[in-house]
Design a protein around this motif. Structure first.
Motif, PDB file in Angstrom:
ATOM      1  N   THR A 637     -65.004   5.945   6.676  1.00 47.27           N
ATOM      2  CA  THR A 637     -64.210   5.355   7.758  1.00 47.27           C
ATOM      3  C   THR A 637     -62.737   5.368   7.396  1.00 47.27           C
ATOM      4  O   THR A 637     -61.877   5.786   8.183  1.00 47.27           O
ATOM      5  N   PHE A 638     -62.420   4.949   6.159  1.00 42.52           N
ATOM      6  CA  PHE A 638     -61.027   4.952   5.713  1.00 42.52           C
ATOM      7  C   PHE A 638     -60.479   6.373   5.614  1.00 42.52           C
ATOM      8  O   PHE A 638     -59.396   6.672   6.132  1.00 42.52           O
ATOM      9  N   SER A 639     -61.215   7.243   4.933  1.00 42.04           N
ATOM     10  CA  SER A 639     -60.692   8.585   4.702  1.00 42.04           C
ATOM     11  C   SER A 639     -60.529   9.364   6.000  1.00 42.04           C
ATOM     12  O   SER A 639     -59.556  10.108   6.166  1.00 42.04           O
ATOM     13  N   PHE A 640     -61.451   9.176   6.956  1.00 40.59           N
ATOM     14  CA  PHE A 640     -61.320   9.901   8.217  1.00 40.59           C
ATOM     15  C   PHE A 640     -60.168   9.350   9.046  1.00 40.59           C
ATOM     16  O   PHE A 640     -59.422  10.118   9.671  1.00 40.59           O
ATOM     17  N   ASP A 641     -59.995   8.036   9.057  1.00 41.80           N
ATOM     18  CA  ASP A 641     -58.858   7.447   9.777  1.00 41.80           C
ATOM     19  C   ASP A 641     -57.538   7.969   9.212  1.00 41.80           C
ATOM     20  O   ASP A 641     -56.619   8.310   9.956  1.00 41.80           O
ATOM     21  N   PHE A 642     -57.460   8.020   7.885  1.00 34.64           N
ATOM     22  CA  PHE A 642     -56.258   8.523   7.224  1.00 34.64           C
ATOM     23  C   PHE A 642     -56.003   9.980   7.601  1.00 34.64           C
ATOM     24  O   PHE A 642     -54.886  10.360   7.978  1.00 34.64           O
ATOM     25  N   ARG A 644     -57.095  11.662  10.223  1.00 30.85           N
ATOM     26  CA  ARG A 644     -56.798  11.823  11.644  1.00 30.85           C
ATOM     27  C   ARG A 644     -55.353  11.415  11.969  1.00 30.85           C
ATOM     28  O   ARG A 644     -54.652  12.108  12.710  1.00 30.85           O
ATOM     29  N   ARG A 645     -54.902  10.303  11.412  1.00 32.17           N
ATOM     30  CA  ARG A 645     -53.538   9.836  11.685  1.00 32.17           C
ATOM     31  C   ARG A 645     -52.499  10.765  11.081  1.00 32.17           C
ATOM     32  O   ARG A 645     -51.466  11.042  11.692  1.00 32.17           O
ATOM     33  N   SER A 648     -52.300  13.918  13.132  1.00 32.32           N
ATOM     34  CA  SER A 648     -51.614  13.636  14.390  1.00 32.32           C
ATOM     35  C   SER A 648     -50.104  13.606  14.190  1.00 32.32           C
ATOM     36  O   SER A 648     -49.345  14.127  15.014  1.00 32.32           O
ATOM     37  N   ASP A 725     -52.789  -0.235   7.227  1.00 31.14           N
ATOM     38  CA  ASP A 725     -54.052  -0.024   6.504  1.00 31.14           C
ATOM     39  C   ASP A 725     -53.806  -0.079   4.998  1.00 31.14           C
ATOM     40  O   ASP A 725     -54.552   0.521   4.221  1.00 31.14           O
ATOM     41  N   ARG A 728     -56.763  -1.355   2.531  1.00 29.41           N
ATOM     42  CA  ARG A 728     -57.827  -0.383   2.242  1.00 29.41           C
ATOM     43  C   ARG A 728     -57.305   0.726   1.334  1.00 29.41           C
ATOM     44  O   ARG A 728     -58.032   1.237   0.476  1.00 29.41           O
TER      45      ARG A 728
END
Length: 952
Positions: A637-642, A644-645, A648, A725, A728
């Motif tokens: 969850t953390f690594s994918f959010d990082f 993706r952002r 972007s 974040d 995390r």
């Protein structure tokens, strides 16, 4: 300036000038607390400019200061190179290689045979001809010697690349690097055999050590260029064969000189050297026959017939040599046998080549070839299921065709010509070698299937590895589906099983340009895992997987700046390696050393051995690491959010108008020509401002960011992606080796970057700056040129764009600083020596750029010539297209005016007199100085690149 410059004397003047610049920067930085908008780089540049325009400093002073700073940079780069690769002591590295050999031998079975764990090539070192020849060959050699401690004399002239840098120059440089790498690999092979001998292994004389292999694509890379003909590539391959034959002969003679003259080994070595001599003479004649340029049809027929005719000394395989070496090894004393084992290992690994040939084309070239065999109306059809089925049928039913050199000479399709060329090389030059076919911009499985079909059609499927390149965001994001579709085709699975190998290539350059470098590294790492899992799903675990991770020498193109272990694990993490190992998949991993910036690691025997040692140590290190639960992988969850952002952020940055203007409207003029390949693709004719930056290749794109002072593709977005974040991040950072290495990649660049330096470029296009310079009365002599510049910039948005970009990057940097402080990553409260030099170099260059603008603005108005006006030339100057502007100025103001001499007319005249009418004074006072000043600007750019560790 606030105080006049000290004038101690000619010998100390430049030393004092440097000290003055340092003091000015220090005092300017002290003002930032009270005036945040103050720009120390811009201020120093202005003060230097004012002294230059007033005549208190000269252009020669600036050149001398640039040379002094460049020498300091050169010495610092040599020290950094030594620290990065070190230790460089060869005895120490031989001991390290012994430890590597002992560990790697322990990972396989104890017996020694062709099945030895070190017989299979698992580490590939590929030398490419990317345009990163930042230094001249003389300066590159000097830098390497200085790093090794054998050179103390700094270059006494401003730095510049060789001129011209041709494909032949690049190829010759690669040959030097390849030879050094071969020697280092040979030392490792000898050490392995020595370890086995000391273990009293009965088969140590039979061991083959092929763990590390070599490759090159210089002379064979046709992606984006049209200037390499088939005959150029074939000549290179013949020359490489001749070079390797010479190397084998020299090594045999060296070893033979140590053997008793009447011994059995001596007789075998004498027989071997005689055989190699005859092959050398035969191949030399072939090379000479193919050398004439142009090679017309009669000459081609003569050369081809000579090559293809049966001849007792002709050789396309080293196997006969191996048989003689085996006999010599059996009876040779141990020390001689160890040398022969190393020689035999090199022969079996390289054959008659200096490294595996990598032919490189792009998908479009391959699609064009497909149209000759299939009825394709549009690009969209290539991705259809029916197209894959048709290609599978073609592969099943393909009947190999025969070709000759006439077939090769008349073939018009670039891709087909490469297949025919591969066939001729394998038939007539070296049938032991394999050839890689790299396909750039490959985003459809059908592209690979087409290549497999052509490989079968031209009879090279058993020696040619089709390797799609995954580098664009589209290719990387769609890799999992790509693998499933391709691996699901029976004909493809049969092809890779026959070959015994499945090959792909990844690219850190374009992916970093489009996605940001950290995002690209994560996307490529994810692809590694997807490939391992796809092989398992489709039962392809019985074939070797070859992954060529292509990266440059700069941080922006994938080279971690920490040390060689960081470098190795950045491009292929221990996690990715275990994805293959845990599934029982044999992996061969290749990395690239690109252009002069990469060849430096193999410039001397010490550097070559150290570089190989560090790479092999990394091969051991990941195996010794505990397979712990790295939270970067378990906390998806953390690594994918990082991810993706961050992706972007860079997607938006690449589409930002300010980014396009800052990079695309002038900054290419800060770069030297560093290679034979163009900065833009040779057949890319698309236009439009919005496409400007996207059309610039990855190397100049990254080089521009370094020249502007802030490598945004590495640094930018990291702080923004983790804003909010932080908790995390800190928790994961403390436990994750992967996240710490990624973060350190950013930290290394942040310590060298300066958003103030970037913002300082805005003064060049700032109407307020130019209109204010003479306003206070301090520089009345500049009133006219400053007014002209101000008028020309009335509708120019470059100053605004540069400042807008600086603001955006500054907001991100605030978040990054906060994040790194929380993680205990000290960026340094004081300015480093590296950063201090960079700021001085930037300021000196900006002052000289202002000087060029002021000189150009003093050029008298002239009537429009060939639709070129004075204003047009000024726009070229603003765009830093200085050579073009100088050419037009010389055309408008010729020096060699016409005279009346030779007319001998009867009618008398008094005008124009005997003296010719010309513009010698204007050329001497303005045009020549513009050209000379620009050379100094480019030399400063080379020093700035050296501070960042690579051209781009």
């Amino acid at each position: 300036m606030d105080a006049p410059l000290p004038d101690p004397g000619p010998d100390d003047r430049i030393v004092e000038l440097e000290r003055f610049c340092r003091d000015k920067l220090d005092s300017a930085r002290a003002k930032l607390v009270d005036e945040p908008r103050y720009n120390p780089v811009a201020q120093l540049a202005f003060e230097l400019s004012r002294e230059l325009e007033a005549g208190r400093l000269t252009r020669e002073d600036f050149e001398a200061l640039a040379l002094r700073l460049s020498q300091e940079t050169f010495a610092a780069r040599a020290e950094a190179l030594r620290d990065y690769v070190g230790p460089l002591d060869m005895a120490s590295n031989r001991k390290s290689l012994r430890r590597v050999a002992e560990h790697l031998l322990a990972t396989g079975r104890r017996g020694v045979s062709s099945a030895s764990p070190l017989a299979r090539t698992q580490l590939g070192i590929v030398f490419t001809g990317h345009p990163t020849f930042l230094l001249s060959s003389a300066n590159r050699a000097c830098l390497a010697r200085m790093a090794c401690g054998s050179e103390a004399t700094l270059p006494d002239a401003l730095m510049a690349p060789d001129n011209p840098i041709t494909l032949q120059v690049e190829h010759a440089a690669a040959m030097v690097a390849l030879d050094a790498a071969k020697t280092a690999i040979g030392e490792f092979a000898r050490i392995v055999a020595e370890v086995l001998r000391e273990r009293r292994s009965a088969e140590w004389r039979a061991v083959t050590v092929g763990y590390a292999g070599l490759g090159t694509w210089i002379g064979y890379d046709l992606d984006g260029r049209t200037d390499i003909r088939w005959i150029d590539s074939f000549r290179f391959r013949l020359a490489e064969k001749q070079h390797q034959i010479d190397r084998y002969l020299g090594e045999v003679l060296r070893i033979a000189a140590q053997v008793g003259p009447d011994s059995q080994p001596a007789q075998r070595l004498e027989e071997l050297s005689a055989r190699i001599e005859r092959t050398r003479a035969w191949n030399g004649g072939i090379l000479a026959a193919f050398t004439p340029s142009p090679l017309d049809r009669p000459a081609l027929r003569q050369a081809a017939d000579l090559l293809t005719a049966r001849h007792p000394d002709a050789a396309t395989s080293v196997r006969p040599y191996i048989a003689l070496i085996d006999i010599a090894i059996a009876d040779a004393p141990p020390e001689i046998a160890l040398d022969l084992v190393a020689l035999r290992s090199e022969m079996l690994t390289l054959g008659f080549g200096v490294g595996e040939v990598h032919m490189r084309i792009n998908a479009t070239q391959l699609h064009n070839a497909m149209r000759q065999h299939l009825d394709i109306d549009s690009e969209e059809n290539i991705t259809s299921r029916s197209m894959l089925e048709r290609l599978a049928t073609f592969i099943r039913e393909a009947q190999p065709v025969s070709v000759n050199f006439g077939s090769l000479d008349i073939e018009q399709k670039t891709a087909l010509r490469q297949f025919v060329l591969a066939a001729q090389i394998l038939k007539h030059v070296d049938r032991d070698s394999s050839i890689r076919l790299l396909i750039a911009e490959c985003e459809a499985p059908a592209t690979v299937m087409a290549a497999v079909y052509f490989a079968r059609l031209f009879g090279v499927e058993d020696k040619l590895d089709v390797s799609p390149l995954f580098e664009t965001p589209t290719a990387l994001e769609g890799a999992s589906r790509f693998f499933d579709v391709l691996f699901g085709i029976e004909e493809y699975r049969q092809a890779v099983r026959r070959r015994g190998r499945l090959a792909i290539q990844t690219g850190f350059s374009d992916s970093g340009r489009f996605m940001g470098q950290i995002t690209a590294a994560l996307a490529i790492e994810r692809l590694h895992g997807q490939l391992a899992r796809a092989c398992e799903r489709h039962r392809l675990t019985d074939v070797e997987v070859l992954i060529f991770d292509t990266h440059g020498e700069s941080a922006g193109r994938g080279a971690h700046q920490g040390n060689f272990e960081d470098r190795a694990f950045y491009v292929m993490s221990p996690w990715a390696r275990r994805e293959f190992e845990s599934r029982g998949i044999a992996l061969k991993h290749e990395v690239s050393f690109q252009g002069g910036d990469g060849f430096i690691y193999f410039e001397t025997p010490e550097l070559a051995l150290a570089s190989l040692t560090r790479m092999l140590e990394a091969e051991v290190a990941w195996r010794e690491m505990p397979a712990s639960d790295d939270p970067f992988y378990s906390n998806t969850t953390f690594s994918f959010d990082f991810f993706r952002r961050l992706a972007s952020f860079h997607s938006k940055l690449l589409d930002d108008h300010a980014y396009h203007r800052a990079l695309g409207s002038f900054a290419q003029g800060l770069l030297n020509e560093t290679g034979s390949r163009k900065s833009r693709r040779q057949f890319d004719v698309s236009g439009g401002e919005v496409h400007q930056v996207r059309r610039i290749r990855a190397i100049p794109h990254n080089a521009i960011l370094q020249q502007l002072g802030h490598p945004a593709t590495v640094i930018a977005g990291f702080g923004t992606a983790l804003r909010g974040d932080e908790d995390r991040f800190i928790d994961t950072f403390a436990k994750s080796d992967r996240l710490r290495r990624l973060t350190s990649h950013v930290v290394h660049m942040k310590r060298r970057s300066s958003i103030k330096a970037l913002a300082a470029f805005s003064t060049l296009f700032d109407r307020s700056f130019w209109s204010t310079r003479p306003y206070a009365g301090a520089e009345p002599h500049l009133a006219e040129p400053c007014l002209f510049i101000t008028q020309l910039l009335e509708d120019d948005d470059r100053a605004v764009s540069i400042n807008e970009l600086a603001v955006r990057l500054r907001l991100d940097a605030i978040s990054l600083h906060r994040l790194l402080d929380l993680a205990g990553q000290d960026l340094g409260k004081s300015i480093s020596e590296n950063r201090e030099r960079l700021d001085m170099l930037q300021a000196v260059r900006l002052a000289l750029l202002q000087h060029i603008l002021l000189m150009a603005a003093r050029v008298p108005k002239f009537s429009t010539r060939n639709d070129v006006s004075r204003e047009d030339i000024m726009e070229l100057i603003f765009s830093l297209r200085i050579p073009e502007a100088v050419t037009l100025l010389r055309d408008a103001y010729p020096v060699n005016g016409l005279t009346m001499e030779g007319y001998s007319l009867a009618e008398p005249f008094t005008y124009p007199g005997d003296a010719p009418s010309n513009y010698a004074a204007l050329t001497r006072n303005l045009i020549d100085p513009i050209e000379r000043t620009y050379r100094t600007i480019l030399a400063i750019g080379a020093a700035i690149a050296l501070e960042f560790g690579a051209h781009g």
